[in-house]
Design a protein around this motif. Structure first.
Motif, PDB file in Angstrom:
ATOM      1  N   TYR A 150       0.866  -1.188   0.000  1.00  0.00           N
ATOM      2  CA  TYR A 150       0.000   0.000   0.000  1.00  0.00           C
ATOM      3  C   TYR A 150       0.898   1.231   0.000  1.00  0.00           C
ATOM      4  CZ  TYR A 150      -3.767   3.236   1.178  1.00  0.00           C
ATOM      5  OH  TYR A 150      -4.675   4.259   1.147  1.00  0.00           O
TER       6      TYR A 150
ATOM      7  N   CYS B  20       0.723   5.461  -0.130  1.00  0.00           N
ATOM      8  CA  CYS B  20      -0.165   6.605   0.003  1.00  0.00           C
ATOM      9  C   CYS B  20      -0.074   7.505  -1.224  1.00  0.00           C
ATOM     10  CB  CYS B  20       0.192   7.394   1.259  1.00  0.00           C
ATOM     11  SG  CYS B  20      -0.056   6.425   2.767  1.00  0.00           S
TER      12      CYS B  20
ATOM     13  N   GLN C 120      -3.289   1.936  -3.991  1.00  0.00           N
ATOM     14  CA  GLN C 120      -2.954   3.340  -3.762  1.00  0.00           C
ATOM     15  C   GLN C 120      -4.247   4.144  -3.645  1.00  0.00           C
ATOM     16  OE1 GLN C 120      -0.937   6.882  -6.372  1.00  0.00           O
ATOM     17  NE2 GLN C 120       0.228   4.964  -6.339  1.00  0.00           N
ATOM     18  N   ASN C 121      -4.218   5.157  -2.807  1.00  0.00           N
ATOM     19  CA  ASN C 121      -5.390   6.012  -2.618  1.00  0.00           C
ATOM     20  C   ASN C 121      -5.194   7.356  -3.307  1.00  0.00           C
ATOM     21  OD1 ASN C 121      -3.420   6.885  -0.605  1.00  0.00           O
ATOM     22  ND2 ASN C 121      -5.045   8.274   0.074  1.00  0.00           N
TER      23      ASN C 121
ATOM     24  N   THR D 277      -6.400  11.225  -2.004  1.00  0.00           N
ATOM     25  CA  THR D 277      -7.115  11.999  -0.987  1.00  0.00           C
ATOM     26  C   THR D 277      -7.850  13.132  -1.686  1.00  0.00           C
ATOM     27  OG1 THR D 277      -5.412  11.443   0.638  1.00  0.00           O
ATOM     28  CG2 THR D 277      -6.886  13.245   1.200  1.00  0.00           C
TER      29      THR D 277
ATOM     30  N   HIS E  26      -6.076   9.934   8.188  1.00  0.00           N
ATOM     31  CA  HIS E  26      -5.450   8.642   8.448  1.00  0.00           C
ATOM     32  C   HIS E  26      -6.424   7.470   8.273  1.00  0.00           C
ATOM     33  CE1 HIS E  26      -2.631  11.478  10.005  1.00  0.00           C
ATOM     34  NE2 HIS E  26      -3.362  11.742  11.078  1.00  0.00           N
TER      35      HIS E  26
ATOM     36  N   CYS F 202      -6.871   5.929   4.619  1.00  0.00           N
ATOM     37  CA  CYS F 202      -5.941   4.916   4.125  1.00  0.00           C
ATOM     38  C   CYS F 202      -6.136   3.584   4.831  1.00  0.00           C
ATOM     39  CB  CYS F 202      -4.503   5.399   4.285  1.00  0.00           C
ATOM     40  SG  CYS F 202      -4.015   6.657   3.068  1.00  0.00           S
TER      41      CYS F 202
ATOM     42  N   GLN G 287       4.078  -0.890   3.737  1.00  0.00           N
ATOM     43  CA  GLN G 287       3.379   0.396   3.773  1.00  0.00           C
ATOM     44  C   GLN G 287       4.392   1.430   3.326  1.00  0.00           C
ATOM     45  OE1 GLN G 287       0.100   2.124   5.459  1.00  0.00           O
ATOM     46  NE2 GLN G 287       1.072   3.172   3.745  1.00  0.00           N
TER      47      GLN G 287
ATOM     48  N   GLY H 292       5.571   5.375   1.427  1.00  0.00           N
ATOM     49  CA  GLY H 292       5.282   6.783   1.194  1.00  0.00           C
ATOM     50  C   GLY H 292       6.533   7.606   1.412  1.00  0.00           C
TER      51      GLY H 292
ATOM     52  N   LEU I  55       5.637  11.118   5.864  1.00  0.00           N
ATOM     53  CA  LEU I  55       4.428  10.400   6.269  1.00  0.00           C
ATOM     54  C   LEU I  55       4.647   9.466   7.456  1.00  0.00           C
ATOM     55  CD1 LEU I  55       2.751   9.425   2.865  1.00  0.00           C
ATOM     56  CD2 LEU I  55       2.429  11.480   4.258  1.00  0.00           C
TER      57      LEU I  55
ATOM     58  N   HIS J 113       1.120  10.325   9.706  1.00  0.00           N
ATOM     59  CA  HIS J 113       0.180   9.534   8.918  1.00  0.00           C
ATOM     60  C   HIS J 113       0.329   8.030   9.129  1.00  0.00           C
ATOM     61  CE1 HIS J 113      -2.806   8.821   5.950  1.00  0.00           C
ATOM     62  NE2 HIS J 113      -1.973   8.308   5.053  1.00  0.00           N
ATOM     63  N   HIS J 114       1.528   7.500   8.971  1.00  0.00           N
ATOM     64  CA  HIS J 114       1.682   6.053   9.099  1.00  0.00           C
ATOM     65  C   HIS J 114       1.618   5.602  10.549  1.00  0.00           C
ATOM     66  CE1 HIS J 114       3.683   5.742   4.879  1.00  0.00           C
ATOM     67  NE2 HIS J 114       2.376   5.933   4.828  1.00  0.00           N
TER      68      HIS J 114
END
Length: 409
Positions: free
Chosen positions: A41, A43, A80-81, A83, A225, A228, A243, A245, A249, A253-254
């Motif tokens: 994954y 971000c 992948q996202n 935002t 957060h 994700c 994970q 990025g 992050l 975030h992570h």
């Protein structure tokens, strides 16, 4: 939401090596041994101004991870996202007098074009925050009902103290966390929070801002957060392999995402390795949208720069340290691309078997792309100086550079 077209990855003789990569959570190299399907994954962007070299460097790093895994004959499940609703996007849309959804769609489309031009392998699932909201709401409700979240003036916050492993990704002290929280979208000084570091899971509707039905949460929109977390758990499950990025992050975030997932599932860890790419600077500062000191992939493409040279510029720098973008690093990449293309243009040359193994070993060693480039440089120099008699060796080199480095010669 759809991703971008996949470029073909040539099959190479033999088999690649398992990846050894730096894990932020343990602070050292770990050897990843995924099953038949490797899960990753990464971000994605907040689409209000895409795609600068910092983005490109990050996605290049995780594209290499995929290529190493594919070379071991594994499948890769990459998620992948995007935002596509967040404060920076709304603020940019208001500043420019445009609809926020139109801005997000425009910049996401440009990002896809840039990724296609750079031959970045696309994710299997490319998910926007807005389309993920139906899956986010029940997770927030579960956290609240389990006592891991609480309400403050209509907003829902996650309690970091509900996860005994909180802090295990970034290993920062409370003072550093509080400072970074304030700099990176948090609100540590808001009165009434149980802990200044507690992040928002659900923001109650604000006048003039978009909102969605949150069931028992009321109308609002998700925090950064949990977005994700919902996407990763839905498509990959707990304990996925990487994970990824940018290094900015790691916290919050992570760190926060890991705690959300661990509190939801009671399992640990969310990911087997937390991998972070360094920042790209310009004129002595980190390249960022807020500073406006950006070099865009799309602008370079419009100026006629070969995307393969852009990619070689990224590959010339190891993914983890911060580095500086200059005109010279691009010129060096353009010259290297010319040398390589000249070297593979002949029907024969020096044997390529050892070179393929050198590239594989370099990439398996924490994605050491500069070492891989040096190996190809040596082969190209030998081709230029004395040639060789191995029929088809230039074709092998061309396919290896494409398959492992993502550079089309």
């Amino acid at each position: 939401m759809h991703a971008w077209p996949a470029s073909e990855v040539p099959a190479l003789p033999g088999q690649g090596r398992d990846l050894r990569i730096h894990d932020t959570a343990t602070g050292g190299l770990v050897t990843l041994d995924p099953g038949p399907v490797a899960r990753i994954y990464v971000c994605g962007i907040t689409p209000y101004d895409a795609t600068h070299m910092g983005h490109a460097a990050t996605y290049n790093a995780f594209d290499l991870v995929q290529r190493v895994w594919l070379d071991t004959k594994r499948q890769v499940h990459y998620v992948q996202n995007v935002t596509d609703v967040d404060d920076p996007l709304l603020e940019r849309a208001e500043r420019d007098g445009v609809d926020w959804t139109a801005l997000a769609e425009k910049e996401t489309a440009l990002f896809r074009e840039d990724m296609t031009a750079l031959r970045m392998l696309p994710p299997r699932h490319y998910i926007g925050a807005v389309e993920a909201i139906p899956g986010i709401v029940p997770l927030v409700e579960r956290l609240r009902d389990a006592g891991a979240a609480y309400e403050l003036e209509g907003d829902i916050y996650f309690s970091v103290e509900s996860d005994p492993h909180f802090g295990g990704v970034s290993h920062l002290d409370a003072a550093a966390m509080r400072l970074l929280s304030a700099e990176r979208g948090g609100d540590p000084d808001r009165p009434g929070k149980k802990n200044p570091l507690d992040p928002m899971l659900w923001m109650a509707a604000r006048e003039g801002e978009p909102s969605w039905d949150g069931g028992s949460l009321g109308r609002g929109r998700p925090g950064w957060h949990i977005e994700c977390v919902a996407i990763a758990l839905d498509h990959l499950g707990m304990g996925f392999d990487v994970q990824g990025g940018g290094s900015d992050l790691a916290f919050p975030h992570h760190e926060m995402g890991a705690s959300h997932a661990q509190a939801l599932t009671g399992e640990f860890p969310m990911a087997k390795a937390y991998v972070h790419a360094g920042m790209v600077g310009l004129d002595g500062e980190k390249m960022s949208k807020s500073k406006g000191n950006l070099v865009f992939v799309s602008q370079l493409r419009r100026e006629g720069v070969d995307p393969a040279a852009i990619r070689l510029t990224l590959l010339a720098h190891h993914y983890r340290p911060d580095w500086e973008w200059t005109d010279q690093v691009l010129q060096d990449a353009l010259a290297r691309l010319d040398r390589w293309r000249a070297a593979v243009s002949r029907p024969d040359g020096p044997s390529a078997e050892a070179l393929v193994e050198e590239i594989r070993e370099a990439l398996a060693n924490d994605l050491d792309s500069p070492a891989a480039l040096d190996a190809v440089d040596r082969w190209a120099a030998l081709q230029q100086e004395s040639g060789g008699t191995d029929i088809g060796a230039p074709g092998v080199v061309s396919r290896a550079v494409d398959a492992l480095l993502g550079v089309a010669l």
